[in-house]
Design a protein around this motif. Structure first.
Motif, short mmCIF file in Angstrom:
data_model
loop_
_atom_site.label_atom_id
_atom_site.label_comp_id
_atom_site.label_asym_id
_atom_site.label_seq_id
_atom_site.Cartn_x
_atom_site.Cartn_y
_atom_site.Cartn_z
N LEU B 134 0.83 -1.20 0.00
CA LEU B 134 0.00 0.00 0.00
C LEU B 134 0.87 1.26 0.00
O LEU B 134 0.55 2.25 -0.65
N ASP B 135 2.00 1.20 0.71
CA ASP B 135 2.94 2.33 0.68
C ASP B 135 3.42 2.54 -0.75
O ASP B 135 3.50 3.67 -1.24
N MET B 136 3.70 1.42 -1.42
CA MET B 136 4.25 1.48 -2.77
C MET B 136 3.27 2.11 -3.75
O MET B 136 3.66 2.86 -4.65
N VAL B 137 1.98 1.81 -3.60
CA VAL B 137 1.00 2.37 -4.53
C VAL B 137 0.44 3.70 -4.01
O VAL B 137 -0.51 4.26 -4.58
N GLY B 138 1.01 4.20 -2.93
CA GLY B 138 0.65 5.53 -2.45
C GLY B 138 -0.64 5.60 -1.67
O GLY B 138 -1.36 6.59 -1.72
N LEU B 139 -0.97 4.53 -0.95
CA LEU B 139 -2.22 4.53 -0.18
C LEU B 139 -1.96 4.34 1.32
O LEU B 139 -2.78 3.79 2.03
N THR B 140 -0.82 4.84 1.78
CA THR B 140 -0.44 4.65 3.17
C THR B 140 -1.55 5.08 4.13
O THR B 140 -1.80 4.43 5.14
N LYS B 141 -2.22 6.17 3.76
CA LYS B 141 -3.25 6.71 4.67
C LYS B 141 -4.58 5.97 4.58
O LYS B 141 -5.48 6.23 5.36
N HIS B 142 -4.71 5.12 3.58
CA HIS B 142 -6.03 4.50 3.37
C HIS B 142 -6.07 3.03 3.78
O HIS B 142 -7.01 2.33 3.44
N ARG B 143 -5.07 2.61 4.52
CA ARG B 143 -4.98 1.21 4.93
C ARG B 143 -6.28 0.63 5.49
O ARG B 143 -6.67 -0.48 5.19
N LYS B 144 -6.92 1.45 6.34
CA LYS B 144 -8.08 0.91 7.07
C LYS B 144 -9.40 1.22 6.39
O LYS B 144 -10.46 0.97 6.95
N HIS B 145 -9.34 1.80 5.19
CA HIS B 145 -10.59 2.14 4.51
C HIS B 145 -11.16 0.91 3.80
O HIS B 145 -10.43 0.12 3.23
#
Lengths: 443, 243
Positions: B134-145
């Motif tokens: 998720l970090d790699m695809v730029g979704l670090t902040k959306h982990r729990k969504h």
């Protein structure tokens, strides 16, 4: 895939459809309750009957009687000493019965004085008073606690207890009770047509009463018990050397110089000897009764009863199983796309099947647990509400109508879980056969 | 260096697929032969009904061919049983869907970790791996969504992370931008291109859009079940190799 993860997915899916899960579980716990309660009724009956039986006679005892006409078969003291010679016999306790009419005021009771050995006498639980002295002296008796229910008015033949549930106002312990011993011609009709009772009227001291109140039955409740040797001596005295009713006479009606016992209780050395003893005496031509045989017969009848009861309960469980199948089938159809995705992403087919079977199994398990818990409650209620009524109906004291054995809850839960697995099997199999292309198709 | 033979990861030979539609035979694939090399980004382009999706499904082992050979990651798959195909996908293949196909009840992290769960990886390990993705695809902040809390582009990023989490040797993408607006489309294609370059992944993408296909190294044009043209856009790769 890890088992834990499959289980996690199953539980997640059940949680997603809470309401449906609750309804399906409800079906299962109703089914479980019906099976457990039905079986518990069977166990209750069985337990009560077994307890009742072992309170009657010990399990290594048999009783034999002779009802035939061959005088050489009659149970006499000679016969008893023969029996005692047998390898498996530990002891013989003869029983001598003599008919007697108890009388106090206007009340009469037709009873039987039962002469038993001192060993047997010691087994009788005494409530009020004490046991008869066993020194072979004057005849003393113990009276059954429920015998008063047989009292009747000797002129009107009115039975207060059986007709109106009232007790006759007799006092066995405090007041004199006359014992009337019948003779061959106790009742004679005189010239005017009046019935004349010529029975020998005596006073026998009642020293004790069998333990228990009017509603507590045991096998001594309706008897009048005396020590056998004292009874023999007393009867001889009462009949003054004449013929004693029930005892052997020669052709001319004169008494013979030996006693015939109505019954003898034979204690065998070991429980395992019972079968041999029963066969032996039956072969000789005696009527043999023993608990074990009776118990086996009763058990086989109870087993059938239990199967029928369990079968009735099982119908509810079958319906619940269909409910599970329905729920899981719905679930597989709703999640066709999800199944497809899982297949595309490389989820093992068996894991997909396992996921649905896991759901079904959990529904079964949960239903089983809830069902067992509720069954305990229902069992208590049944025993409180219906127990006393049933106890009266089948005349067993201390009846517990519903008994849940220790193992039953575990078996019930395992069984309902198994039912869940079986109910989930076919829908789960169907799920594994769904095409992964369903994931690709865009709706 | 140019002489160095590239490893073939997908080898398709004489592939036919015939459907029965009523009494009529429809040839979805009519003798298709091509190869895909390791680290290559191949686009299969065709109109609706050209057979491109059928071709992709067959390479991914989702439906069997009527005739012909398919070799994926060194294994012949046309005769494989379903459980063997599932195992192959689990170990070698990632898949990116047009409609993202995330599990609605799971959050981004759980969705990405799902293929690892199928592999029997421990929870801590797979969560850690999913976070990296998720970090790699730029979704670090959306982990729990969960999916409904994310835009289409974000969902597809989750989809890409999920495809790559098992470190597959081949990734299939079925119209990956079909449900996205043009800005997001560019974004996603850029991401896919970057991943192919950085991680040396083999990517086979199906699309109906010739423009989009230009991002690939090679474009296979397909019509009526036949390959009609293969374009090679070697610029970037050639540059890379010369550098």
């Amino acid at each position: 895939m890890k088992f834990k993860d499959i289980l996690g997915l199953s539980l997640g899916n059940l949680r997603r459809r809470k309401w449906r899960t609750v309804l399906t579980v409800t079906g299962v716990f109703i089914g479980t309750i019906s099976v457990v309660i039905m079986l518990s009724l069977g166990f209750g009956l069985k337990t009560s009957m077994t307890e009742e039986m072992s309170s009657y006679v010990g399990m290594n005892e048999i009783t034999i009687q002779y009802n035939g006409s061959d005088s050489s078969m009659q149970i006499t003291d000679t016969k008893l000493s023969e029996f005692k010679e047998l390898g498996f016999v530990k002891k013989c306790d003869p029983l001598l019965a003599a008919a007697v009419e108890l009388e106090q005021g206007k009340w009469s009771i037709s009873a039987t004085i039962i002469g038993v050995s001192s060993d047997e006498m010691a087994k009788i639980p005494i409530g009020e008073g004490c046991a008869p002295s066993l020194d072979g002296g004057e005849l003393e008796v113990v009276i059954g606690n429920q015998i008063i229910t047989d009292a009747y008015d000797s002129r009107t033949y009115y039975y207060p207890y059986w007709e109106n549930r009232e007790l006759a106002d007799m006092d066995f312990m405090g007041d004199i009770v006359y014992f009337k011993f019948p003779s061959k011609d106790s009742f004679r009709i005189d010239e005017d047509g009046n019935v004349i009772n010529t029975a020998r009227k005596k006073i026998v001291p009642i020293v004790g009463m069998v333990e228990g109140d009017i509603n507590t039955y045991n096998k001594y409740s309706y008897g009048v018990y005396a020590e056998v040797e004292s009874l023999k001596a007393y009867l001889k005295k009462v009949y003054k050397g004449g013929a004693i009713p029930g005892q052997p006479t020669d052709r001319n009606g004169n008494p013979l110089n030996y006693w015939v016992y109505q019954m003898v209780t034979i204690t065998v050395n070991d429980k395992e000897d019972v079968e041999e003893a029963v066969a032996y005496f039956r072969e000789l031509g005696y009527q043999v009764d023993n608990n074990q045989e009776w118990l086996e017969q009763t058990n086989s009848i109870l087993f059938i009863a239990q199967c029928v009861l369990g079968g009735i309960g099982a119908i509810a469980l079958l319906v619940a199983a269909i409910g599970i199948t329905n729920t899981i089938t719905m679930s597989t159809y709703e999640r066709r796309k999800e199944i497809g995705i899982m297949k595309v992403l490389g989820c093992d087919i068996s894991d997909i099947g396992g996921m649905f079977i896991g759901e079904a199994a959990f529904i079964g398990f949960l239903g089983g647990v809830v069902g067992v818990i509720l069954s305990y409650g229902i069992s208590v209620v049944v025993n409180i509400l219906a127990g006393p009524m049933a106890a009266q109906a089948i005349e067993i004291s201390n009846l517990k109508l519903s008994v849940i054995p220790m193992w039953l809850p575990f078996v019930a839960i395992a069984f309902s879980t198994l039912i869940g697995v079986m109910a989930g099997y076919f829908p789960a199999r169907k799920a594994t056969k769904m095409s992964p292309l369903l994931a690709i198709r865009n709706e | 260096m140019e002489q160095l033979e590239k490893k073939v990861v997908i080898d398709v030979k004489d592939l036919y697929k015939t459907y029965m539609v009523g009494d009529e035979k429809v040839r979805a694939l009519d003798g298709v032969t091509f190869q895909v090399n390791e680290g290559e980004f191949v686009a299969i382009v065709g109109t609706s009904g050209s057979g491109k999706s059928t071709l992709l499904n067959m390479m991914a082992g989702l439906e069997p061919p009527t005739k012909g050979q398919i070799q994926v990651a060194g294994k012949r798959i046309e005769k494989m049983k379903e459980n063997q195909l599932v195992r192959l996908r689990r170990n070698k293949v990632g898949f990116i869907f047009q409609s993202f196909n995330l599990i609605g009840t799971m959050n981004a992290e759980e969705n990405v970790a799902l293929p690892l769960m199928f592999r029997g990886v421990d929870k801590q390990v797979r969560v850690k791996k999913a976070r990296e993705m998720l970090d790699m695809v730029g979704l670090t902040k959306h982990r729990k969504h969960i999916p409904t809390q994310m835009s289409g582009g974000q969902q597809q990023r989750v989809g890409i992370a999920r495809a790559l989490v098992v470190n597959p040797s081949i990734v299939f993408a079925d119209e990956p931008t079909g449900n996205l607006d043009s800005a997001t489309t560019e974004d996603i294609l850029g991401l896919m291109r970057r991943l192919v370059n950085e991680q040396n992944k083999t990517l086979v993408m199906v699309t109906h859009d010739r423009e989009l296909a230009q991002v690939a190294d090679r474009v296979i044009h397909i019509k009526d079940g036949k390959i009609i043209k293969i374009d090679i856009n070697k610029k970037e790769n050639v540059e890379n190799e010369e550098a």
